[in-house]
Write a protein that holds these residues in place. Structure first.
Motif, mmCIF file in Angstrom:
data_model
loop_
_atom_site.group_PDB
_atom_site.id
_atom_site.type_symbol
_atom_site.label_atom_id
_atom_site.label_comp_id
_atom_site.label_asym_id
_atom_site.label_seq_id
_atom_site.Cartn_x
_atom_site.Cartn_y
_atom_site.Cartn_z
ATOM 1 N N LYS A 1 11.298 -62.724 -17.969
ATOM 2 C CA LYS A 1 10.394 -61.576 -17.880
ATOM 3 C C LYS A 1 9.016 -62.063 -17.461
ATOM 4 O O LYS A 1 8.598 -63.176 -17.815
ATOM 5 N N ALA A 2 8.317 -61.218 -16.740
ATOM 6 C CA ALA A 2 6.968 -61.551 -16.303
ATOM 7 C C ALA A 2 6.048 -61.715 -17.513
ATOM 8 O O ALA A 2 6.215 -61.043 -18.531
ATOM 9 N N VAL A 3 5.100 -62.628 -17.368
ATOM 10 C CA VAL A 3 4.109 -62.855 -18.410
ATOM 11 C C VAL A 3 2.849 -62.088 -18.018
ATOM 12 O O VAL A 3 2.291 -62.321 -16.938
ATOM 13 N N PRO A 4 2.404 -61.153 -18.863
ATOM 14 C CA PRO A 4 1.195 -60.392 -18.524
ATOM 15 C C PRO A 4 0.012 -61.326 -18.253
ATOM 16 O O PRO A 4 -0.223 -62.282 -18.985
ATOM 17 N N GLY A 5 -0.679 -61.060 -17.150
ATOM 18 C CA GLY A 5 -1.861 -61.859 -16.825
ATOM 19 C C GLY A 5 -1.572 -63.097 -15.990
ATOM 20 O O GLY A 5 -2.497 -63.791 -15.581
ATOM 21 N N ASP A 6 -0.308 -63.395 -15.732
ATOM 22 C CA ASP A 6 0.034 -64.559 -14.911
ATOM 23 C C ASP A 6 1.208 -64.168 -14.016
ATOM 24 O O ASP A 6 2.358 -64.158 -14.444
ATOM 25 N N ARG A 7 0.897 -63.842 -12.756
ATOM 26 C CA ARG A 7 1.920 -63.334 -11.835
ATOM 27 C C ARG A 7 3.046 -64.327 -11.590
ATOM 28 O O ARG A 7 4.161 -63.934 -11.285
#
Length: 161
Positions: free
Chosen positions: A99-105
């Motif tokens: 899953k994507a990490v918020p704040g780090d694309r």
């Protein structure tokens, strides 16, 4: 022979046999014990279609929650390329997702799925009786003593490695 090197009358050859006094003996015995334990645990995991390397990642995910791949590599003693393959396998099997990490694309955290948790729990039930085979030859209380000693060896109190 160099005069600065003390002469030994009987050179010690490193083995993993009982009674070996070589400075390498403990490491070799631990390696043999690991092989034996890994064989038993692999047998427990076989019906679930995963290997110990997969289960090591599931353990980390259950204990730590969503985890960056680089942190999974460190937690499992695996290199970056190998951890990527393991996570790919777990994703294909529906046991984990990135899953994507918020704040780090660019960053992705790996998270165990409900199916992964179900497999994790079922594997523990299966492994329970098999794990008892590992300590069958020990006297009462020795299994707990062995676990305590190995824990101290693997996790030294002073943080030394």
């Amino acid at each position: 022979m160099n005069a600065d090197v003390p002469h030994r009358s009987a050179p010690s050859h490193a083995t993993d046999r009982p009674g070996d006094t070589s400075p390498f003996a403990l490491g070799l015995l631990l390696r043999r014990a690991h092989w034996r334990a890994a064989a038993v645990m692999s047998e427990a995991l076989r019906p679930f279609g995963i290997e110990l390397r997969h289960f090591a990642v599931l353990i980390a995910l259950v204990n730590q929650g969503p985890t960056m791949q680089r942190d999974l590599a460190a937690a499992t003693g695996t290199d970056k390329a190998a951890i990527m393959r393991v996570v790919d396998d777990l994703e294909r099997k529906g046991l984990a997702v990135r899953k994507a990490v918020p704040g780090d694309r660019r960053a992705r955290a790996v998270e165990i799925t409900p199916e992964g948790v179900e497999l994790f729990d079922a594997a523990h039930v299966t492994a329970d009786s098999l794990a008892e085979r590992l300590v069958d030859g020990l006297e009462p209380g020795e299994s707990e003593q062995l676990t305590a000693l190995l824990t101290r060896l693997a996790h030294p109190a002073d943080g030394a490695s």
